[in-house]
Design a protein around this motif. Sequence first.
Motif, PDB file in Angstrom:
ATOM      1  N   ALA A   1       0.834  -1.205   0.000  1.00  0.00           N
ATOM      2  CA  ALA A   1       0.000   0.000   0.000  1.00  0.00           C
ATOM      3  C   ALA A   1       0.871   1.258   0.000  1.00  0.00           C
ATOM      4  O   ALA A   1       0.578   2.228  -0.709  1.00  0.00           O
ATOM      5  CB  ALA A   1      -0.926  -0.005   1.216  1.00  0.00           C
ATOM      6  N   SER A   2       1.940   1.253   0.768  1.00  0.00           N
ATOM      7  CA  SER A   2       2.853   2.393   0.791  1.00  0.00           C
ATOM      8  C   SER A   2       3.545   2.555  -0.555  1.00  0.00           C
ATOM      9  O   SER A   2       3.682   3.671  -1.071  1.00  0.00           O
ATOM     10  CB  SER A   2       3.899   2.217   1.897  1.00  0.00           C
ATOM     11  OG  SER A   2       3.278   2.167   3.172  1.00  0.00           O
ATOM     12  N   PHE A   3       3.978   1.447  -1.126  1.00  0.00           N
ATOM     13  CA  PHE A   3       4.662   1.451  -2.423  1.00  0.00           C
ATOM     14  C   PHE A   3       3.780   2.052  -3.513  1.00  0.00           C
ATOM     15  O   PHE A   3       4.273   2.741  -4.420  1.00  0.00           O
ATOM     16  CB  PHE A   3       5.046   0.012  -2.775  1.00  0.00           C
ATOM     17  CG  PHE A   3       5.685  -0.156  -4.115  1.00  0.00           C
ATOM     18  CD1 PHE A   3       6.944   0.362  -4.376  1.00  0.00           C
ATOM     19  CD2 PHE A   3       5.039  -0.862  -5.118  1.00  0.00           C
ATOM     20  CE1 PHE A   3       7.535   0.198  -5.625  1.00  0.00           C
ATOM     21  CE2 PHE A   3       5.626  -1.034  -6.363  1.00  0.00           C
ATOM     22  CZ  PHE A   3       6.884  -0.499  -6.614  1.00  0.00           C
ATOM     23  N   GLN A   4       2.470   1.841  -3.424  1.00  0.00           N
ATOM     24  CA  GLN A   4       1.530   2.329  -4.434  1.00  0.00           C
ATOM     25  C   GLN A   4       0.918   3.685  -4.068  1.00  0.00           C
ATOM     26  O   GLN A   4      -0.054   4.118  -4.690  1.00  0.00           O
ATOM     27  CB  GLN A   4       0.423   1.298  -4.659  1.00  0.00           C
ATOM     28  CG  GLN A   4       0.898   0.023  -5.341  1.00  0.00           C
ATOM     29  CD  GLN A   4       1.244   0.229  -6.806  1.00  0.00           C
ATOM     30  OE1 GLN A   4       0.861   1.227  -7.421  1.00  0.00           O
ATOM     31  NE2 GLN A   4       1.976  -0.712  -7.383  1.00  0.00           N
ATOM     32  N   SER A   5       1.483   4.378  -3.079  1.00  0.00           N
ATOM     33  CA  SER A   5       1.026   5.719  -2.665  1.00  0.00           C
ATOM     34  C   SER A   5      -0.428   5.734  -2.205  1.00  0.00           C
ATOM     35  O   SER A   5      -1.143   6.719  -2.385  1.00  0.00           O
ATOM     36  CB  SER A   5       1.238   6.732  -3.801  1.00  0.00           C
ATOM     37  OG  SER A   5       2.604   6.848  -4.116  1.00  0.00           O
ATOM     38  N   THR A   6      -0.866   4.619  -1.622  1.00  0.00           N
ATOM     39  CA  THR A   6      -2.239   4.518  -1.114  1.00  0.00           C
ATOM     40  C   THR A   6      -2.235   4.095   0.353  1.00  0.00           C
ATOM     41  O   THR A   6      -3.225   3.528   0.831  1.00  0.00           O
ATOM     42  CB  THR A   6      -3.042   3.490  -1.945  1.00  0.00           C
ATOM     43  OG1 THR A   6      -2.305   2.256  -2.004  1.00  0.00           O
ATOM     44  CG2 THR A   6      -3.295   3.992  -3.358  1.00  0.00           C
ATOM     45  N   GLY A   7      -1.136   4.368   1.045  1.00  0.00           N
ATOM     46  CA  GLY A   7      -1.003   3.925   2.426  1.00  0.00           C
ATOM     47  C   GLY A   7      -2.166   4.293   3.324  1.00  0.00           C
ATOM     48  O   GLY A   7      -2.848   3.407   3.870  1.00  0.00           O
ATOM     49  N   PRO A   8      -2.454   5.584   3.536  1.00  0.00           N
ATOM     50  CA  PRO A   8      -3.537   5.955   4.462  1.00  0.00           C
ATOM     51  C   PRO A   8      -4.889   5.338   4.113  1.00  0.00           C
ATOM     52  O   PRO A   8      -5.644   4.955   5.006  1.00  0.00           O
ATOM     53  CB  PRO A   8      -3.577   7.485   4.343  1.00  0.00           C
ATOM     54  CG  PRO A   8      -2.180   7.859   3.973  1.00  0.00           C
ATOM     55  CD  PRO A   8      -1.721   6.757   3.057  1.00  0.00           C
ATOM     56  N   LEU A   9      -5.213   5.236   2.827  1.00  0.00           N
ATOM     57  CA  LEU A   9      -6.484   4.640   2.420  1.00  0.00           C
ATOM     58  C   LEU A   9      -6.598   3.198   2.908  1.00  0.00           C
ATOM     59  O   LEU A   9      -7.623   2.787   3.465  1.00  0.00           O
ATOM     60  CB  LEU A   9      -6.618   4.674   0.890  1.00  0.00           C
ATOM     61  CG  LEU A   9      -6.856   6.035   0.233  1.00  0.00           C
ATOM     62  CD1 LEU A   9      -6.601   5.945  -1.262  1.00  0.00           C
ATOM     63  CD2 LEU A   9      -8.266   6.534   0.505  1.00  0.00           C
ATOM     64  N   VAL A  10      -5.550   2.427   2.708  1.00  0.00           N
ATOM     65  CA  VAL A  10      -5.564   1.011   3.077  1.00  0.00           C
ATOM     66  C   VAL A  10      -5.367   0.831   4.580  1.00  0.00           C
ATOM     67  O   VAL A  10      -6.008  -0.032   5.203  1.00  0.00           O
ATOM     68  CB  VAL A  10      -4.487   0.251   2.280  1.00  0.00           C
ATOM     69  CG1 VAL A  10      -4.332  -1.184   2.783  1.00  0.00           C
ATOM     70  CG2 VAL A  10      -4.853   0.256   0.794  1.00  0.00           C
ATOM     71  N   PHE A  11      -4.511   1.655   5.189  1.00  0.00           N
ATOM     72  CA  PHE A  11      -4.272   1.537   6.633  1.00  0.00           C
ATOM     73  C   PHE A  11      -5.563   1.748   7.405  1.00  0.00           C
ATOM     74  O   PHE A  11      -5.851   1.041   8.373  1.00  0.00           O
ATOM     75  CB  PHE A  11      -3.237   2.562   7.094  1.00  0.00           C
ATOM     76  CG  PHE A  11      -1.876   2.394   6.469  1.00  0.00           C
ATOM     77  CD1 PHE A  11      -1.529   1.234   5.806  1.00  0.00           C
ATOM     78  CD2 PHE A  11      -0.939   3.415   6.551  1.00  0.00           C
ATOM     79  CE1 PHE A  11      -0.272   1.086   5.229  1.00  0.00           C
ATOM     80  CE2 PHE A  11       0.317   3.271   5.988  1.00  0.00           C
ATOM     81  CZ  PHE A  11       0.647   2.108   5.318  1.00  0.00           C
TER      82      PHE A  11
END
Length: 373
Positions: free
Chosen positions: A42-52
Amino acid sequence: MNGVHETYLALLRAAIWGGNELTDEWVSGLTGERVNEVIRFASFQSTGPLVFDQLLKLKDIEILNALRMQMKQQCMMSMMQQNTMMPILSQAWNALTQADIHPVLLKGLALAQYYPQPHLRQWGDIDLYVGQKQYHLACKVLDATFPEADHPAEDDEDRKHYNYVFPNALLEMHRVSMEFAHPSDRKYYEYLEEQYLTKDGPKLELDGLDITTPEETFNVFFTFLHAWHHFIETGMNMKQLCDVAVLLHAKRDVIDRERLCEMLNRLHLMEVWQLIMYIIVQHLGLSHAEAPFYTEQCKESADRFFAHILSEGSSRKHNVIDVKNMSYLKRKWTTFKLRLADSRLVEPYAHKFARHMVVSDILHGMERTVNKK
């Protein structure tokens, strides 16, 4: 696509549409290293906060307290970044409008408003389009408004955008919103900018500030185009695909499909558009009806393209040429070879557009040579 990717995409769909499609079987499998892999991806794809945020809502999975705290901090930092950017946007917007300059807000901050929880869309830069006619005056206005910001010494015409660098934010003031190598493409796109990036565009209220955004159909096209140009330059990530999906959903009733079709065909992009439509329907859950010109005929190419996105994200290093000690002809040849490498990158997925890239690069090289650039 492996189990980590499938779990990640299920969490991402829940974040951008609401709800939760994870089955008990999947949740029971989210233990130990699997959770860590989803978090890293998720972090690698710049979607960390959304998935976290979605992971933190799952009560039946075990996450180490330290890792849980890190995810909460990332979500909070995303919210804090918005709070950092808004005063800069407000100050810039007011200074420009008071000088009778009419900016248009592009990309991130505006697109985030179409997410269920806007603060969870990972933030980038503040992008303001002012256009070629207002560019030099706008530079003078913002130079005076932000004397503490780091910015270029000259507002030359070769720049796509003029940057103001702050300790925790970046403001990009765009002379043009996108650059094209082919002269005909450039001329047509400049026409689109004149028509659809104006003071009469749709308004959006952000923290009490009335912001102008691109005309709806053009905004959909531009958001797609921005993602595609990122793929050519440094790689495309899932955040950019999410932006296209949520904007299509939000504007589904006002998109002029005939006009969108003309934009895509005039700029030779229908082939690429259909790849992305296939991906966001099949993997992000956008309905067929909300994906203009969707087709399953591109399945094989789209699957390969999606695998590329998953493996690379936006991690590709952009080649930079050191031209200080090169002769003029060597610099031209080196630049042309790099452009050909871009077309070879595209060819396995969109061979028609790859051919157009080669023609564009040849014409662009000839044009710059004639103008001694």
